[in-house]
Design an enzyme around this catalytic site. Structure first.
Site: not given
Length: 692
Positions: A61, A102, A105, A125
Site C-alpha cells: 500500500a 499488497g 497479494e 500487515e
C-alpha cells in the site's frame, strides 16, 4: 507517478513506478487496470509482464494514502487482482528486491511469478495490527503451503525468494537478468490455456484442525495484548476450511474489524510517527550533509563503549579516548566481551566479530582523534567536566568536525559556549545500554547548524536508531517528563504503596518495567546526583525523600546488589526488600502521612498523566516539534507499551477531557500543585480536540 505501459515485441510490460517502493496508490492501481485493457485490445500482444521500476517490485500500500479516501477508492486492490486473475492473456509478475504486503497479494493474483534471487517476500500487515486484506491469507497458503504461509503471515517477517523456490509461489528463480528471463518465460507460456490461478490450488494438509489449534495456542501465548496475530490464524484457517470466495469474505470482515481496534491504530500511529520524526519544518530533505567516515568517543565507560559499538556495527571506525590506560583497557575489554557473548549466542558470525572488534581502537591522546568527522563526549554528567572536554576538543578537532555531547540533562547551549564553533555542537543523547536501545535524542542548540542537524539525523538511521529532535531544556523531552513520573512514584510510596505494587500496576498495562525497577537498572545514584543539583537550582520543586534515604543506605541498584529491591549474585530478578519497605513506612510516619490503600488505576493514572501534562508544556514551548515525536521518545527509549501508541496517543484515546478531570481530582490530594493542567492540555480538552 503510477505505472508505465510499453510494448516490447509481442509482450506488454507494465512497470510500477511510484517511488520509493512502488506503493499501490490509487493512480498506480488505475494504471495497472488500464494497462491490462490496452494489452487485451492489442492483438499483437500475447502475454503481459508486470514488474517494478527502481529498487522494488512493490512494497504494498502507498503509505501517503493511508487513512484517506484514496486508499479504498476504485479500482481497489481487490478489483485490480480480479482483473489480473481474469485476464484473457497470461500475466507474469517479474519480482525483484522487495515484494511485500499488497505487492505480494498483487503477484499472487497473476498467473505466473518469476523472481530474482534475494528478493524479500513478506506479508507484514500484522506489524500494523491488521492482516492482509486483499486475499493474502487465502492465496499464500495455496501457493506455499499451510505451515509456511501461517509463519509468514503471523510473524510478518520477510523470507528470501530462494527459500520459496520449490513452492507454487514461483514458477522460476531467474538466473542472470530478470527481464530477460521473464521475457523468455512469457513467450513459453503465451499459448498455454487454461491460465492457472492460485485460487484454484487445493490445500492438502492432513489433520489440519490439530495443527491450527496448536498454532492458536502458541500464538495466543505470544501475542500479548495484540489481537491481529490470532486473527491471522483464523483467516488462514478459513483458507483450508472454507470455499475460496467465502474465505475472502471472512478475511475482509476480520480486516475491517482489526482496523478499528485501538491496538492497530496505535501501531499505525507509531509507524507514521517514526517516519515523521526525521522531518523538520526548517530543514529540507535536500539539506547537504557532512561526510562521516570516522568517529571518536570520549570516555570508555558503559555509555562510551556502547556508543562506539553502534558505529562499529555500521562499519564505521571508532577511536575511544580515555585519560588513564586502566580505564581504556577495561572499556575495550568490556566491548570485546559483549561481542563475544553475541558470538556465543549465534547472533554474530566470526567474520563479523573480527570486523567489528578491529574497527574499535583506543588512545590516551586528544591529538589522535583530531581528524575524526564527529566526536561524541560520553563523560560524567557534570558541567565542569563537560567544559574541560569541550575546550580540549575545540582546540584539537579539525574544522568542520561535529562536536556532540551525550548529556542527558545539561544545557547544550552552555556546552556549545565553551567552544569557538557553537554551530558544530549538538546533543546526542543515547539511552542505556547504548548498543541496544533504539532511541537517540538529538538536541538542537540555538546555534546548531542545519547541516549538522541533517547529518546527525541521517547518521541515526545508519546506526539503526530512531532519531528524535529536541530543543534545549533541563532533561530535554524524555528525562524532563520522567522527572514528573518519578515524583509521583515517590509520592505514592509516601501515601501507601510499596515499590513492587507501583511497578506491577504499570507493568500490567504493558510497560517494560515500572519506575523502581527502572531506577535499579539505571542506577539510583544518577537520579540522586540530579536531584541534588535541582535542590539548588529549583528549590520550589518538592520530591519524596524516600529516594534520597535509599541512596544514603548505599542501595544504588543492580550494580550494588541492592536498590529498591534486593538482588542475588548473578541474578537480575528483583526481590521485594523488607528493609526498604520498613524505611518507606517509617518515613510516612515521620512526615505525618497516614498510609492508605491505593488502587492500580490511581497508580497508572498519576504516573501517565504526569508524563502527559509535562509533555503538553514541552509541546507548547516548542521543545518537541510534534506530539508524535514525544510518543516515539517513550516507545523507543522508556519502554512505554507499544499497543497504547505512546503517552500522547494514550491520552488522546482516553480523551483529554477525562485526563483533565482525573487531574482535577488528584489536585485535591497531597502535592496538588503538581496537577495544574498545562495551558495546551486544558485548551485541547475544552475544545474536544486531541494532541495527534
Amino acid at each position: 507517478m503510477s505505472a508505465e505501459y510499453q510494448v516490447q515485441g509481442n509482450l506488454a510490460v507494465i512497470s510500477l513506478n511510484n517511488p520509493p517502493v512502488n506503493g499501490l496508490g490509487h493512480a498506480t492501481r488505475q494504471a495497472i487496470v488500464q494497462g491490462i485493457s490496452r494489452a487485451h485490445e492489442d492483438a499483437a500482444v500475447t502475454a503481459i509482464i508486470i514488474t517494478g521500476a527502481g529498487r522494488a517490485f512493490s512494497g504494498g500500500a502507498d503509505i501517503k494514502e493511508f487513512n484517506s479516501p484514496k486508499a479504498f477508492a476504485e479500482p481497489s486492490l481487490h478489483t485490480v487482482i480480479s482483473v489480473l486473475e481474469d485476464a484473457e492473456k497470461p500475466v507474469i509478475a517479474a519480482i525483484h528486491s522487495v515484494c511485500m504486503g499488497g505487492g505480494l497479494e498483487l503477484a499472487l493474483g497473476c498467473h505466473y511469478r518469476i523472481a530474482s534471487p534475494g528478493a524479500q517476500i513478506a506479508l507484514p500487515e500484522v506489524k500494523l495490527g491488521i492482516l492482509p486484506g486483499a486475499g493474502g491469507t487465502q492465496r499464500l497458503p495455496r501457493a506455499v503451503g499451510l505451515e509456511t504461509a501461517l509463519n509468514m503471515i503471523v510473524s510478518g517477517n520477510p523470507v528470501s525468494s530462494e527459500k520459496l523456490a520449490q513452492t507454487a509461489l514461483f514458477n522460476q528463480i531467474a538466473e542472470g537478468d530478470l527481464m530477460t528471463a521473464a521475457t523468455a518465460f512469457a513467450n513459453q507460456v503465451a499459448a498455454v490455456r487454461p491460465l492457472p490461478k492460485v485460487r484454484d490450488i487445493r490445500i492438502d494438509y492432513p489433520n489440519y484442525e490439530a495443527f491450527l489449534q496448536f498454532s492458536r495456542n502458541t500464538v495466543k501465548a505470544m501475542s500479548g495484548p495484540f489481537p491481529a496475530p490470532l486473527a491471522c490464524v483464523d483467516a488462514v484457517a478459513a483458507a483450508v476450511s472454507k470455499k475460496f470466495d467465502d474465505g475472502i469474505q471472512f478475511e475482509r470482515e476480520l480486516f475491517l474489524k482489526l482496523v478499528q481496534t485501538t491496538e492497530s491504530k496505535a501501531l499505525r500511529h507509531a509507524f507514521f510517527a517514526e517516519r515523521a520524526a526525521s522531518k523538520l519544518p526548517d530543514v529540507p530533505d535536500d539539506t547537504p550533509v557532512r561526510t562521516i567516515k570516522s568517529v571518536a568517543v570520549v570516555g570508555a565507560g558503559t555509555m562510551g563503549g556502547g556508543i562506539a559499538m553502534n558505529f562499529a556495527n555500521a562499519g564505521i571506525p571508532v577511536r575511544i579516548l580515555e585519560m588513564k590506560q586502566e580505564a581504556l583497557d577495561k572499556g575495550l575489554a568490556t566491548i570485546r566481551k559483549n561481542y563475544e557473548n553475541t558470538l556465543k549466542k549465534g547472533k554474530l558470525t566470526q567474520e563479523k566479530f573480527d570486523q567489528r572488534v578491529a574497527l574499535i581502537s583506543g588512545t590516551l591522546d586528544y591529538q589522535e582523534i583530531a581528524q575524526a568527522d564527529i566526536v561524541i563526549e560520553a563523560v560524567f554528567e557534570d558541567m565542569s567536566v563537560k567544559q574541560q572536554v569541550f575546550q580540549q576538543l575545540d582546540a584539537v578537532m579539525k574544522p568542520g568536525a561535529i562536536l556532540a555531547s551525550n548529556t542527558s540533562t545539561l544545557d547544550v547551549d552552555k556546552i556549545a559556549a565553551f567552544t569557538r564553533r557553537p554551530q558544530d555542537v549538538i546533543g546526542t543523547h543515547f539511552f542505556s545500554p547504548a548498543n541496544v536501545m533504539k532511541l537517540l535524542e538529538i538536541v538542537r542548540g540555538k546555534q546548531t547548524a542545519k547541516d549538522v542537524l541533517a547529518t546527525v539525523l541521517a547518521l541515526s538511521k545508519k546506526i539503526r536508531k530512531t532519531g528524535v529532535v529536541s530543543g534545549v531544556c533541563d532533561g530535554f523531552i524524555g528525562n524532563r517528563m520522567i522527572e514528573q513520573y518519578s515524583r509521583q512514584a515517590g509520592y505514592l510510596l509516601e501515601e501507601g504503596c510499596t515499590p513492587e505494587q507501583v511497578d506491577k500496576a504499570v507493568e500490567k498495562l504493558g510497560f517494560a518495567m515500572g519506575p523502581f525497577r527502572m531506577g535499579d537498572l539505571a542506577g539510583n545514584d544518577i537520579g540522586w546526583y540530579i536531584r541534588k543539583r535541582r535542590y539548588v537550582e529549583k528549590p520550589h520543586i518538592v520530591y519524596s525523600k524516600t529516594a534520597d534515604l535509599l541512596c544514603e543506605m548505599g542501595r544504588f541498584g543492580q550494580k550494588t546488589g541492592a536498590g529498591w529491591y534486593d538482588y542475588k549474585p548473578g541474578d537480575r530478578k528483583p526481590y521485594p526488600s523488607a528493609v526498604v519497605n520498613e524505611m518507606i513506612v517509617k518515613h510516612s510516619a515521620d512526615i505525618g502521612v497516614e498510609r492508605r490503600k491505593i488502587s492500580d488505576q490511581e497508580i497508572t493514572e498519576r504516573l501517565i498523566y504526569a508524563l502527559v501534562n509535562e509533555a503538553a508544556y514541552i509541546l507548547e514551548e516548542g521543545i518537541a516539534n510534534r506530539a508524535s515525536d514525544i510518543d516515539m521518545v517513550y516507545l523507543t527509549g522508556y519502554g512505554f507499551p507499544l499497543h497504547t501508541g505512546g503517552p500522547m496517543f494514550y491520552a488522546d484515546t482516553v480523551g483529554l477531557s477525562n485526563v483533565v478531570r482525573a487531574m482535577e481530582k488528584y489536585a485535591k490530594g497531597r502535592h496538588g500543585e503538581a496537577w495544574k493542567p498545562a495551558p495546551l492540555l486544558a485548551k485541547l480538552a475544552a475544545e474536544g480536540k486531541t494532541f495527534n
